[in-house]
Design an enzyme around this catalytic site. Structure first.
Site, PDB file in Angstrom:
ATOM      1  N   ASP A 119      -5.541  -4.503  -3.325  1.00 39.69           N
ATOM      2  CA  ASP A 119      -5.895  -3.912  -1.997  1.00 39.69           C
ATOM      3  C   ASP A 119      -6.696  -5.664  -1.716  1.00 39.69           C
ATOM      4  OD1 ASP A 119      -7.608  -2.462  -1.101  1.00 39.69           O
ATOM      5  OD2 ASP A 119      -9.011  -2.014  -1.802  1.00 39.69           O
ATOM      6  N   ASN A 124      -1.626   7.037   1.326  1.00 35.32           N
ATOM      7  CA  ASN A 124      -0.897   6.363   2.700  1.00 35.32           C
ATOM      8  C   ASN A 124       0.085   6.282   3.572  1.00 35.32           C
ATOM      9  OD1 ASN A 124      -1.260   3.477   0.106  1.00 35.32           O
ATOM     10  ND2 ASN A 124      -2.787   3.931   1.229  1.00 35.32           N
TER      11      ASN A 124
HETATM   12  C1  FPP Z   1      -3.539  -2.098   0.018  1.00 34.34           C
HETATM   13  O1  FPP Z   1      -4.756  -2.850   0.650  1.00 34.34           O
HETATM   14  C2  FPP Z   1      -2.227  -2.524  -0.441  1.00 34.34           C
HETATM   15  C3  FPP Z   1      -1.497  -1.331   0.634  1.00 34.34           C
HETATM   16  C4  FPP Z   1      -1.437   0.166   0.464  1.00 34.34           C
HETATM   17  C5  FPP Z   1      -0.328  -1.623   0.407  1.00 34.34           C
HETATM   18  C6  FPP Z   1      -0.086  -2.336  -1.128  1.00 34.34           C
HETATM   19  C7  FPP Z   1       1.369  -2.951  -0.871  1.00 34.34           C
HETATM   20  C8  FPP Z   1       1.932  -4.122  -1.339  1.00 34.34           C
HETATM   21  C9  FPP Z   1       1.448  -4.686  -2.334  1.00 34.34           C
HETATM   22  C10 FPP Z   1       3.420  -4.435  -1.380  1.00 34.34           C
HETATM   23  C11 FPP Z   1       4.059  -3.040  -1.754  1.00 34.34           C
HETATM   24  C12 FPP Z   1       5.648  -3.842  -1.915  1.00 34.34           C
HETATM   25  C13 FPP Z   1       6.041  -4.407  -3.515  1.00 34.34           C
HETATM   26  C14 FPP Z   1       7.505  -5.126  -3.191  1.00 34.34           C
HETATM   27  C15 FPP Z   1       5.306  -4.515  -4.904  1.00 34.34           C
HETATM   28  P1  FPP Z   1      -4.781  -2.819   2.539  1.00 34.34           P
HETATM   29  O2  FPP Z   1      -3.861  -2.507   3.120  1.00 34.34           O
HETATM   30  O3  FPP Z   1      -5.338  -1.236   2.166  1.00 34.34           O
HETATM   31  O4  FPP Z   1      -5.392  -4.058   2.579  1.00 34.34           O
HETATM   32  P2  FPP Z   1      -7.126  -3.093   3.675  1.00 34.34           P
HETATM   33  O5  FPP Z   1      -8.212  -2.610   2.146  1.00 34.34           O
HETATM   34  O6  FPP Z   1      -7.975  -5.271   3.436  1.00 34.34           O
HETATM   35  O7  FPP Z   1      -6.753  -3.251   4.788  1.00 34.34           O
END
Ligand code: FPP
Length: 240
Positions: free
Chosen positions: A17, A65
């Site tokens: 996250d 998501n």
């Molecule tokens: C949460 O942070 C993250 C996600 C919903 C996506 C995670 C995806 C990756 C790390 C890449 C996936 C690909 C691979 C190859 C593993 P957020 O977007 O909710 O962050 P925020 O809470 O700061 O908005």
């Protein structure tokens, strides 16, 4: 704490996250945060194999998501596609690391080419046994329990079992992580205190560790700190 006194968790689960906030702090697009996040995922999976953690589960994309903007969903799917593609090239590297990869979550609704790549990568790494990495994609903890319950209901309908036979093991056998130990330690970077539908059945006795570091900044030293803290906790599993 001396390294030899550290009790390693058998199964660590991580909610990746904070990618969006990391990008915002730098005036970048959210997708740039996911890009760096995907690199950190690779670094931390390898580090887990190096230090001897047997099972690691990463939350990459939840069933919720899909509600994000089309551009963000596409960017995450593209990162996944690239990672899977590169993985085929990196067979040797993964072989050295001994990493066995599994994807947990529903394949339904996922782009067909990604599903095909997932199957290939799972198949290629299926004989590796050093560290089992689960990547949760299109994953929802409640949906996973429903899936298991439906399979049991089918068996009842066919007359194979009676409702009285249903027990916890039967539900555990129908979830994506069947045959794996439940997570001992669940880490959530970026300072949020919730599970967000992650490993709901499996987390019954997991120790939770919340870190302020945003996922793109997460390092092996941060994981060491979480493990050290875990090592000091007194787990009682409902006993005294
Ligand atoms: C949460 O942070 C993250 C996600 C919903 C996506 C995670 C995806 C990756 C790390 C890449 C996936 C690909 C691979 C190859 C593993 P957020 O977007 O909710 O962050 P925020 O809470 O700061 O908005």
């Amino acid at each position: 704490m001396d390294k030899k006194d550290i009790l390693l968790p058998q199964h660590v689960a991580i909610i990746m996250d904070g990618n969006g906030r990391w990008a915002k702090q730098r005036g970048l697009k959210r997708t740039e945060g996911h890009k760096v996040g995907a690199e950190v995922f690779r670094t931390i999976s390898k580090y887990c194999a190096d230090i001897g953690i047997k099972y690691v589960t990463f939350y990459a994309f939840s069933t919720e998501n899909w509600k994000r903007s089309k551009a963000e969903v596409t960017a995450i799917m593209n990162l996944l596609r690239r990672y899977l593609d590169e993985m085929k090239e990196r067979v040797l590297e993964n072989e050295e690391a001994g990493i066995h990869i599994s994807f947990i979550g529903s394949r339904e609704g996922m782009p067909k080419d990604i599903v095909k790549l997932m199957d290939e990568v799972e198949c290629r790494s299926s004989d590796k046994t050093k560290t089992y990495v689960n990547l949760a994609v299109n994953y929802g903890g409640r949906a996973e329990i429903v899936k298991s319950v439906k399979e049991i209901a089918e068996r009842v309908k066919k007359g194979e079992i009676n409702p009285e036979d249903i027990d916890e093991d039967m539900i555990s056998d129908g979830i994506y992580t069947a045959n794996q130990p439940d997570p001992d330690l669940i880490i959530r970077p970026s300072g949020e205190y919730r599970l967000s539908n992650f490993l709901l059945w499996q987390s019954a006795y997991a120790e939770l560790y919340i870190d302020d570091v945003l996922w793109p900044d997460y390092t092996p030293e941060d994981l060491d700190r979480a493990i050290e803290e875990y090592s000091k906790r007194n787990r009682r599993f409902g006993g005294v």
